[in-house]
Scaffold this active site. Structure first.
Site, mmCIF file in Angstrom:
data_model
loop_
_atom_site.group_PDB
_atom_site.id
_atom_site.type_symbol
_atom_site.label_atom_id
_atom_site.label_comp_id
_atom_site.label_asym_id
_atom_site.label_seq_id
_atom_site.Cartn_x
_atom_site.Cartn_y
_atom_site.Cartn_z
ATOM 1 N N GLY A 20 60.299 47.523 79.386
ATOM 2 C CA GLY A 20 59.806 47.046 78.089
ATOM 3 C C GLY A 20 59.032 48.142 77.371
ATOM 4 O O GLY A 20 58.053 47.864 76.671
ATOM 5 N N SER A 149 49.082 37.608 83.965
ATOM 6 C CA SER A 149 48.351 37.090 82.807
ATOM 7 C C SER A 149 47.363 36.053 83.323
ATOM 8 O O SER A 149 47.542 35.531 84.430
ATOM 9 C CB SER A 149 49.358 36.424 81.857
ATOM 10 O OG SER A 149 48.708 35.511 81.006
ATOM 11 N N TYR A 175 56.128 29.768 81.586
ATOM 12 C CA TYR A 175 55.406 31.054 81.494
ATOM 13 C C TYR A 175 54.408 31.153 82.651
ATOM 14 O O TYR A 175 54.332 32.184 83.331
ATOM 15 C CB TYR A 175 54.679 31.170 80.150
ATOM 16 C CG TYR A 175 54.036 32.535 79.936
ATOM 17 C CD1 TYR A 175 54.810 33.699 79.914
ATOM 18 C CD2 TYR A 175 52.657 32.664 79.747
ATOM 19 C CE1 TYR A 175 54.224 34.950 79.719
ATOM 20 C CE2 TYR A 175 52.065 33.917 79.543
ATOM 21 C CZ TYR A 175 52.849 35.055 79.524
ATOM 22 O OH TYR A 175 52.269 36.296 79.331
#
Ligand SMILES: NC(=O)c1ccc[n+]([C@@H]2O[C@H](COP(=O)([O-])OP(=O)(O)OC[C@H]3O[C@@H](n4cnc5c(N)ncnc54)[C@H](OP(=O)(O)O)[C@@H]3O)[C@@H](O)[C@H]2O)c1
Length: 315
Positions: A20, A149, A175
């Site tokens: 990414g 996260s 997620y």
């Protein structure tokens, strides 16, 4: 003194792979590693974005050594091809930052039929890491960084009977599950590296709330979902810059005093300079990691066996 990019040691002669790397935190990570002298493989899906990201870094750092390698983490064939390309050029890899990710999008499937967030955020990275393992083990002291996260706190460990959340999908649920998978993967990989006596280390990083395309993409994909809009607004008004958000993963990847199995995150949970944070959620960790391995190997049909890879190299 707060840790910053100026604390990154000289990385001359080192090779780093960043997934990414065509935008957001991945681009900042690639830029900082290249700035410290590493040769950086920018593994990226959107090739137009990748070309402009490469150009931006090269304009700012004319001496930067960069190579774009196409990688779609939502396709195991693409992951295999990317790994083959990297391995063809590099006998050893010193740093792998598994950074790419998607957040809270509507239910979608990867090319291989995986739930998209689990597929891209975790399963694609699992297969990529397994395939790059020989080159990582050949380096003196490689680092693999998994980007999680705070959302991992709301995630459930993978259920081997329903990892793709058939019939129970929720954008945030998926997620949370994928980011907990990143966390379990980072810790589990470290346990396996240590057990095999490998010199490589695996660490985990949480970027904090950073103003990147992550939130905008989730708003766009959901057609303006309420919580997605909330986080988009929050990141835009109070989030850190992408440069700041990339610091925990850069510290995990390069700080000579960092150790395998550690977590780097902003000092104030979502804001602040990158510091080492305690590993929470230890209860049931071993079992969750075993299940993650079992499901990941079953779904990807890729084996990640550090001890076997280590033996093959020394044979
Ligand atoms: N920003 C935050 O506040 C925050 C907070 C916590 C954790 N994180 C984590 O930080 C990581 C980086 O996110 P970001 O904030 O930099 O978001 P971003 O700006 O949206 O970047 C996400 C990156 O992931 C790539 N990507 C998405 N799907 C892909 C696929 N199928 N194959 C290959 N690459 C793919 C994107 O490339 P394309 O454009 O080519 O698709 C892009 O380079 C993610 O893992 C995210 O979960 C971010």
């Amino acid at each position: 003194m707060a840790w910053s990019v100026h604390d990154i040691p000289d990385l001359g002669g080192r090779t780093a792979v960043v997934t990414g790397a065509n935008g957001g935190l991945g681009l900042e990570t690639a830029r900082a590693l290249a700035g410290a002298g590493a040769h950086v493989v920018m593994a990226a899906r959107d090739q137009e974005k990748a070309a402009s990201a490469e150009k931006r870094i090269q304009e700012e750092l004319p001496a930067a050594s960069l190579r774009v390698v196409p990688l779609d983490l939502g396709s195991l064939v693409s992951v295999r091809e990317a790994a083959d390309r990297v391995l063809a050029d590099h006998r050893q890899i010193d740093i792998l930052v598994n950074n790419a990710g998607l957040m809270a999008i509507p239910e979608r499937r990867t090319v291989d039929g995986f739930e998209m967030q689990l597929g891209v955020n975790h399963l694609g990275h699992f297969a990529l890491t397994a395939q790059l393992l020989p080159a990582l083990l050949r380096a003196d002291a490689a680092r693999v960084v998994s980007v999680t996260s705070t959302a991992h706190h709301m995630g459930r460990a993978l259920d081997p009977r329903n990892p793709h959340l058939e019939g129970s999908y929720g954008p945030w649920k998926a997620y949370g599950q994928s980011k907990l998978a990143n966390f379990h993967f980072g810790i589990g990989l470290q346990r396996r590296l240590a057990a095999a006596g490998a010199s490589a280390a695996s660490l985990v990083a949480h970027p904090g709330l950073s103003d990147t395309d992550l939130q905008a993409t989730s708003v766009e994909e959901t057609g303006g979902g309420f919580t997605q809009r909330f986080f988009h607004g929050l990141a835009g008004s109070t989030g850190m810059t992408a440069e700041q958000g990339a610091l925990p993963q850069l510290r995990a990847a390069t700080d000579p005093s960092a150790r395998g199995g550690e977590l780097y995150a902003p000092r104030f949970v979502n804001f602040g300079p990158p510091v080492r944070r305690p590993i929470l959620r230890r209860l049931g960790l071993g079992k969750a990691i075993e299940r993650l391995w079992e499901v990941s190997e079953r779904e990807t049909r890729v084996t990640l066996d550090v001890a076997a890879a280590q033996r093959a190299l020394s044979a």
